[in-house]
Every structure is written in structure tokens, then in C-alpha cells.
Design a protein around this motif. Structure first.
Motif, PDB file in Angstrom:
ATOM      1  N   PRO A   6       0.757  -1.425   0.082  1.00  0.00           N
ATOM      2  CA  PRO A   6      -0.101   0.160  -0.105  1.00  0.00           C
ATOM      3  C   PRO A   6       0.758   1.353   0.068  1.00  0.00           C
ATOM      4  N   ALA A   7       2.059   1.127   0.371  1.00  0.00           N
ATOM      5  CA  ALA A   7       2.887   2.418   0.424  1.00  0.00           C
ATOM      6  C   ALA A   7       4.326   1.848   0.307  1.00  0.00           C
ATOM      7  N   PRO A   8       4.969   2.559  -0.569  1.00  0.00           N
ATOM      8  CA  PRO A   8       6.450   2.087  -1.102  1.00  0.00           C
ATOM      9  C   PRO A   8       7.232   1.793   0.422  1.00  0.00           C
ATOM     10  N   GLY A   9       7.726   0.576   0.472  1.00  0.00           N
ATOM     11  CA  GLY A   9       8.298   0.119   1.644  1.00  0.00           C
ATOM     12  C   GLY A   9       7.624  -0.477   2.602  1.00  0.00           C
ATOM     13  N   ALA A  10       6.555  -0.271   2.753  1.00  0.00           N
ATOM     14  CA  ALA A  10       5.596  -0.518   3.867  1.00  0.00           C
ATOM     15  C   ALA A  10       5.612  -2.105   4.173  1.00  0.00           C
ATOM     16  N   SER A  11       5.843  -3.118   3.068  1.00  0.00           N
ATOM     17  CA  SER A  11       5.996  -4.647   3.408  1.00  0.00           C
ATOM     18  C   SER A  11       7.428  -4.772   4.072  1.00  0.00           C
ATOM     19  N   ALA A  12       8.464  -4.285   3.582  1.00  0.00           N
ATOM     20  CA  ALA A  12       9.928  -4.262   4.011  1.00  0.00           C
ATOM     21  C   ALA A  12       9.822  -3.785   5.461  1.00  0.00           C
ATOM     22  N   ALA A  13       9.103  -2.687   5.740  1.00  0.00           N
ATOM     23  CA  ALA A  13       9.099  -2.074   7.324  1.00  0.00           C
ATOM     24  C   ALA A  13       8.460  -3.053   8.241  1.00  0.00           C
ATOM     25  N   ILE A  14       7.206  -3.544   7.763  1.00  0.00           N
ATOM     26  CA  ILE A  14       6.458  -4.459   8.549  1.00  0.00           C
ATOM     27  C   ILE A  14       7.400  -5.645   8.784  1.00  0.00           C
ATOM     28  N   GLY A  20      12.448  -8.401  13.773  1.00  0.00           N
ATOM     29  CA  GLY A  20      13.143  -8.110  15.052  1.00  0.00           C
ATOM     30  C   GLY A  20      12.530  -8.485  16.407  1.00  0.00           C
ATOM     31  N   LEU A  21      11.034  -8.408  16.165  1.00  0.00           N
ATOM     32  CA  LEU A  21      10.378  -9.070  17.344  1.00  0.00           C
ATOM     33  C   LEU A  21      10.545 -10.391  17.539  1.00  0.00           C
ATOM     34  N   ALA A 132      -4.954  -4.985  14.231  1.00  0.00           N
ATOM     35  CA  ALA A 132      -3.871  -6.007  13.308  1.00  0.00           C
ATOM     36  C   ALA A 132      -4.029  -7.242  13.635  1.00  0.00           C
ATOM     37  N   LEU A 133      -4.828  -7.640  14.557  1.00  0.00           N
ATOM     38  CA  LEU A 133      -5.016  -8.893  15.088  1.00  0.00           C
ATOM     39  C   LEU A 133      -5.216  -9.841  13.763  1.00  0.00           C
ATOM     40  N   PRO A 134      -6.507  -9.542  13.017  1.00  0.00           N
ATOM     41  CA  PRO A 134      -6.992 -10.533  11.772  1.00  0.00           C
ATOM     42  C   PRO A 134      -5.648 -10.652  10.931  1.00  0.00           C
ATOM     43  N   ALA A 135      -4.925  -9.640  10.528  1.00  0.00           N
ATOM     44  CA  ALA A 135      -3.909  -9.706   9.645  1.00  0.00           C
ATOM     45  C   ALA A 135      -2.867 -10.440  10.282  1.00  0.00           C
ATOM     46  N   LEU A 136      -2.371 -10.300  11.287  1.00  0.00           N
ATOM     47  CA  LEU A 136      -1.390 -11.026  12.279  1.00  0.00           C
ATOM     48  C   LEU A 136      -1.562 -12.623  12.339  1.00  0.00           C
ATOM     49  N   GLN A 137      -2.822 -12.997  12.476  1.00  0.00           N
ATOM     50  CA  GLN A 137      -3.500 -14.207  12.620  1.00  0.00           C
ATOM     51  C   GLN A 137      -3.459 -14.945  11.243  1.00  0.00           C
ATOM     52  N   HIS A 138      -3.534 -14.162  10.004  1.00  0.00           N
ATOM     53  CA  HIS A 138      -3.491 -14.662   8.752  1.00  0.00           C
ATOM     54  C   HIS A 138      -2.143 -14.635   8.304  1.00  0.00           C
ATOM     55  N   LEU A 139      -1.344 -13.847   8.746  1.00  0.00           N
ATOM     56  CA  LEU A 139       0.183 -13.984   8.430  1.00  0.00           C
ATOM     57  C   LEU A 139       0.694 -15.364   9.200  1.00  0.00           C
TER      58      LEU A 139
END
Length: 152
Positions: A6-14, A20-21, A132-139
Motif C-alpha cells: 500500500p505504501a512504498p516500503g511498507a512490506s519491508a518495514a513491517i 526483530g520482534l 491488526a490481529l486479523p492480519a497477524l493471525q492470517h500471516l
């Protein structure tokens, strides 16, 4: 389901933040067994009994290495070998109750560690994580599916 950034570099930043987490989470876990052993127990807990060859492929190790690892975990009472009812030539590795208990205890320790950290966040940050929980669970589901495919 969108498959675009959705934004340049967003996937890489996420990805960098999640990586890291994850690294920090792994470092907080008890060091009472190797990560491969713990991952193998978690795989057995998630998928049920497996052949040694399947476990080796899923965990990305050689069959002789997995055989040795299973032998050590068997001696520790965490797994046992059983015959496969559908094919008498096959031996399956199964979690024992002690192995299942170990997986539950380790998982709960990880959950508590994150709960303590989440308790230090602001209300807005907690709300963002809840959203963000639904997206994290899907991931997590996507990663689990990918993990179950044998590495080549």
C-alpha cells in the motif's frame, strides 16, 4: 485480499519489525533445549504424529540428524515411536503427555512475555495491535502452511 504494497516500503518495514520482534522473542525463551528440538515438538503438537523423514524435511535438517534428535527426546520422555496402523512398515514419532505439557508451558511463557510488553504500550498502540490481529493471525496461518511444505 490485496497482494500489493500500500505504501512504498511498507512490506519491508513491517517485515523488519516482525523479524526483530521474533528474534527478541526467541532470545527470551528458556535455553533448556535446541530450537530445532523445540520446533519439532511444536510441529508434532500442531500436526500430530509424523514420520522421521517428514519431520526432517519440515524442520530443514537431515534424516540422520532428526533420528538423533528424536532419540534424545525419546530418552527424555518427550516423544515416543509408534507403529502406523495404516502401514505396519512405518514408525511414527508422537508427543508424550510430557512433550505436550512442555510445548504448552513454553507457549504460555512466550504469551506472558508479550503480555508484559503490551502492558507498557499506550492505549492507542494497543488499539492498533487489536486492529491488526486479523492480519497477524492470517500471516501466522500463511507461515504455518509454508512451513509444512518440505524444504527443497
Amino acid at each position: 485480499m490485496s497482494r500489493h504494497d500500500p505504501a512504498p516500503g511498507a512490506s519491508a518495514a513491517i517485515g523488519a519489525a516482525l523479524y526483530g520482534l521474533a528474534i527478541r522473542a526467541v532470545r527470551r525463551l528458556p535455553r533448556d533445549m535446541s530450537l530445532t528440538s523445540a520446533a519439532t515438538l511444536a510441529t508434532l503438537d500442531r500436526t500430530g504424529p509424523r514420520r522421521i523423514t517428514d519431520l526432517a524435511a519440515v524442520e530443514g535438517v537431515t534424516q540422520p540428524a532428526m533420528t538423533t534428535l528424536v532419540r534424545v527426546m525419546e530418552e527424555s520422555g518427550l516423544v515416543e515411536r509408534r507403529g502406523d496402523a495404516s502401514d505396519k512398515r512405518v514408525t511414527l514419532v508422537c508427543l508424550t503427555e510430557a512433550g505436550a505439557s512442555y510445548v504448552r508451558t513454553r507457549r504460555q511463557a512466550g504469551i506472558h512475555a508479550f503480555e508484559r510488553l503490551i502492558g507498557e504500550l499506550t492505549g492507542d498502540e494497543v488499539e492498533a495491535l487489536v486492529a491488526a490481529l486479523p492480519a497477524l493471525q492470517h500471516l501466522a496461518e500463511l507461515e504455518s502452511q509454508d512451513r509444512e511444505r518440505p524444504k527443497q
